[in-house]
Write a protein that holds these residues in place. Sequence first.
Motif, PDB file in Angstrom:
ATOM      1  N   LEU A   1       0.901  -1.344   0.009  1.00  0.00           N
ATOM      2  CA  LEU A   1      -0.023  -0.046  -0.044  1.00  0.00           C
ATOM      3  C   LEU A   1       0.766   1.216   0.229  1.00  0.00           C
ATOM      4  CD1 LEU A   1      -2.714  -1.111   2.628  1.00  0.00           C
ATOM      5  CD2 LEU A   1      -2.981  -1.239  -0.073  1.00  0.00           C
ATOM      6  N   ALA A   2       2.121   1.144  -0.097  1.00  0.00           N
ATOM      7  CA  ALA A   2       3.009   2.316   0.006  1.00  0.00           C
ATOM      8  C   ALA A   2       2.593   3.237   1.130  1.00  0.00           C
ATOM      9  CB  ALA A   2       3.163   2.931  -1.389  1.00  0.00           C
ATOM     10  N   ILE A   3       2.309   2.787   2.260  1.00  0.00           N
ATOM     11  CA  ILE A   3       2.328   3.609   3.495  1.00  0.00           C
ATOM     12  C   ILE A   3       2.560   3.018   4.740  1.00  0.00           C
ATOM     13  CG2 ILE A   3      -0.260   2.828   3.755  1.00  0.00           C
ATOM     14  CD1 ILE A   3      -0.989   5.903   4.169  1.00  0.00           C
ATOM     15  N   PRO A   4       3.224   3.678   5.504  1.00  0.00           N
ATOM     16  CA  PRO A   4       3.714   3.222   6.812  1.00  0.00           C
ATOM     17  C   PRO A   4       2.517   3.262   7.872  1.00  0.00           C
ATOM     18  CG  PRO A   4       4.571   5.427   6.732  1.00  0.00           C
ATOM     19  CD  PRO A   4       3.707   5.150   5.268  1.00  0.00           C
ATOM     20  N   LEU A   5       2.210   1.931   8.316  1.00  0.00           N
ATOM     21  CA  LEU A   5       1.112   1.873   9.446  1.00  0.00           C
ATOM     22  C   LEU A   5       1.515   2.507  11.056  1.00  0.00           C
ATOM     23  CD1 LEU A   5       0.075  -1.773   8.622  1.00  0.00           C
ATOM     24  CD2 LEU A   5      -1.211   0.174   7.891  1.00  0.00           C
ATOM     25  N   PRO A   6       0.704   2.772  11.398  1.00  0.00           N
ATOM     26  CA  PRO A   6       0.969   3.633  12.885  1.00  0.00           C
ATOM     27  C   PRO A   6       1.551   2.341  13.774  1.00  0.00           C
ATOM     28  CG  PRO A   6      -1.274   4.320  12.240  1.00  0.00           C
ATOM     29  CD  PRO A   6      -0.820   3.184  11.145  1.00  0.00           C
ATOM     30  N   ARG A   7       2.509   2.943  14.715  1.00  0.00           N
ATOM     31  CA  ARG A   7       3.108   1.466  15.390  1.00  0.00           C
ATOM     32  C   ARG A   7       1.908   1.049  16.270  1.00  0.00           C
ATOM     33  NH1 ARG A   7       7.836   0.348  17.653  1.00  0.00           N
ATOM     34  NH2 ARG A   7       9.186   1.839  16.457  1.00  0.00           N
ATOM     35  N   ASP A   8       1.185   1.626  16.834  1.00  0.00           N
ATOM     36  CA  ASP A   8      -0.005   1.184  17.776  1.00  0.00           C
ATOM     37  C   ASP A   8      -0.932   0.102  16.942  1.00  0.00           C
ATOM     38  OD1 ASP A   8      -1.431   2.919  16.331  1.00  0.00           O
ATOM     39  OD2 ASP A   8      -2.574   3.402  18.144  1.00  0.00           O
ATOM     40  N   PHE A   9      -1.087   0.384  15.662  1.00  0.00           N
ATOM     41  CA  PHE A   9      -1.816  -0.689  14.749  1.00  0.00           C
ATOM     42  C   PHE A   9      -0.970  -1.952  14.429  1.00  0.00           C
ATOM     43  CE2 PHE A   9      -3.657  -2.227  10.843  1.00  0.00           C
ATOM     44  CZ  PHE A   9      -4.816  -2.478  11.491  1.00  0.00           C
ATOM     45  N   ARG A  10       0.418  -1.696  14.275  1.00  0.00           N
ATOM     46  CA  ARG A  10       1.039  -2.681  14.069  1.00  0.00           C
ATOM     47  C   ARG A  10       1.355  -3.617  15.172  1.00  0.00           C
ATOM     48  NH1 ARG A  10       5.359  -2.726   9.991  1.00  0.00           N
ATOM     49  NH2 ARG A  10       6.271  -3.912  11.374  1.00  0.00           N
ATOM     50  N   ALA A  11       1.359  -3.180  16.347  1.00  0.00           N
ATOM     51  CA  ALA A  11       1.458  -3.731  17.671  1.00  0.00           C
ATOM     52  C   ALA A  11       0.151  -4.648  17.755  1.00  0.00           C
ATOM     53  CB  ALA A  11       1.456  -2.840  18.972  1.00  0.00           C
ATOM     54  N   SER A  12      -1.125  -4.023  17.416  1.00  0.00           N
ATOM     55  CA  SER A  12      -2.371  -4.523  17.488  1.00  0.00           C
ATOM     56  C   SER A  12      -2.193  -5.936  16.610  1.00  0.00           C
ATOM     57  CB  SER A  12      -3.370  -3.743  17.065  1.00  0.00           C
ATOM     58  OG  SER A  12      -4.897  -4.270  17.241  1.00  0.00           O
ATOM     59  N   LEU A  13      -1.875  -5.765  15.186  1.00  0.00           N
ATOM     60  CA  LEU A  13      -1.667  -6.922  14.541  1.00  0.00           C
ATOM     61  C   LEU A  13      -0.847  -8.025  15.122  1.00  0.00           C
ATOM     62  CD1 LEU A  13      -1.355  -5.028  11.078  1.00  0.00           C
ATOM     63  CD2 LEU A  13      -3.589  -6.343  11.761  1.00  0.00           C
ATOM     64  N   ARG A  14      -0.139  -7.717  15.745  1.00  0.00           N
ATOM     65  CA  ARG A  14       1.100  -8.717  16.483  1.00  0.00           C
ATOM     66  C   ARG A  14       0.321  -9.240  17.559  1.00  0.00           C
ATOM     67  NH1 ARG A  14       5.020  -4.631  15.722  1.00  0.00           N
ATOM     68  NH2 ARG A  14       4.853  -4.220  18.188  1.00  0.00           N
ATOM     69  N   ILE A  15      -0.918  -8.865  18.052  1.00  0.00           N
ATOM     70  CA  ILE A  15      -1.883  -9.542  18.978  1.00  0.00           C
ATOM     71  C   ILE A  15      -2.938 -10.267  18.447  1.00  0.00           C
ATOM     72  CG2 ILE A  15      -3.080  -9.274  21.037  1.00  0.00           C
ATOM     73  CD1 ILE A  15      -1.683  -6.838  21.533  1.00  0.00           C
ATOM     74  N   HIS A  16      -3.625  -9.664  17.444  1.00  0.00           N
ATOM     75  CA  HIS A  16      -4.601 -10.090  16.849  1.00  0.00           C
ATOM     76  C   HIS A  16      -4.665  -9.698  15.364  1.00  0.00           C
ATOM     77  CE1 HIS A  16      -6.580 -12.244  20.185  1.00  0.00           C
ATOM     78  NE2 HIS A  16      -6.742 -10.910  20.695  1.00  0.00           N
ATOM     79  N   ASN A  17      -4.424 -10.778  14.473  1.00  0.00           N
ATOM     80  CA  ASN A  17      -4.318 -10.337  12.999  1.00  0.00           C
ATOM     81  C   ASN A  17      -5.796 -10.322  12.695  1.00  0.00           C
ATOM     82  OD1 ASN A  17      -3.571  -9.672  10.246  1.00  0.00           O
ATOM     83  ND2 ASN A  17      -2.948 -11.990  10.125  1.00  0.00           N
ATOM     84  N   GLY A  18      -6.568  -9.439  12.799  1.00  0.00           N
ATOM     85  CA  GLY A  18      -8.021  -9.061  12.358  1.00  0.00           C
ATOM     86  C   GLY A  18      -8.888 -10.287  13.208  1.00  0.00           C
ATOM     87  N   THR A  19     -10.016 -10.566  12.789  1.00  0.00           N
ATOM     88  CA  THR A  19     -11.092 -11.483  13.218  1.00  0.00           C
ATOM     89  C   THR A  19     -11.638 -12.294  12.039  1.00  0.00           C
ATOM     90  OG1 THR A  19     -12.878  -9.982  12.893  1.00  0.00           O
ATOM     91  CG2 THR A  19     -11.826  -9.733  15.063  1.00  0.00           C
ATOM     92  N   ASP A  20     -11.908 -13.242  12.298  1.00  0.00           N
ATOM     93  CA  ASP A  20     -12.665 -14.281  11.111  1.00  0.00           C
ATOM     94  C   ASP A  20     -14.161 -14.577  11.485  1.00  0.00           C
ATOM     95  OD1 ASP A  20     -13.428 -16.215   9.496  1.00  0.00           O
ATOM     96  OD2 ASP A  20     -11.372 -17.564   9.990  1.00  0.00           O
TER      97      ASP A  20
END
Length: 244
Positions: A50-69
């Motif tokens: 996407l050629a855009i850096p993600l916020p650090r806290d959102f990256r941290a969130s993905l390292r806890i839960h990679n979305g929902t299913d």
Amino acid sequence: MSETGADVDERVAEAWGRVEAGLSRILPDSLRQLNAQATAQEINAVEAALAIPLPRDFRASLRIHNGTDPGSSLPLPAPSPVPLTYLCDTNAIIEMTRMWRDNHHPEPEWDDPQVWAYLVERKMLWLNGPVRPIIGSPDAVVVGDMNGDVQWLLDFDPAPGGTPGQVVRVDVECASWDVLAPSWTQLLVRYAEDLELYAADPDSSKLKIDHLGPACEWGSTPADSWGMRPAWLQDVQPRSPYAT
């Protein structure tokens, strides 16, 4: 450690812990929809695609839960843990954001604060907070979806008074744009607080919950503010976009 270090990760983990604790009291069956963590490689792939850096806290969130299913729709899935069909995992972030950006068609006569002020006053557009209502903005990343009708975005080009990376709820069909929180961490905290309040006193919480989970209207423009311009548009002279 600075705010860009381990303390950010800790705050995100604490916020997710509160969300999970609230869900365990209200919607315990929804917890199974929380995905496992994303890898650093998967998160980096999102930024590269996407050629855009993600916020650090959102990256941290993905390292806890990679979305929902949400799982299979037959039989009916467990209730959603969030007021959406799902939070996007890293693959869906790329796919949904590309689809969003494909809808970007600049219209200088319409993409103008004067026009937005005019439309808000006439209840043709609803703005709740410092957000520019530009469909398909390339400065946004889609992070959640409700049946293709309502989406959550990370907004990197906010209106005056906003914060880059703020979380915005967009209902394109209803022309409604709502800033849910100035950051992903603050969104999680806001949601956790409403889950906690619902557990203690459902009538006092902003959440409406049924068998499908929390309603997607959470955080949407209050009806009593329709027709009212947000603060950043207060001093703008309205202009009709329609030919006279």
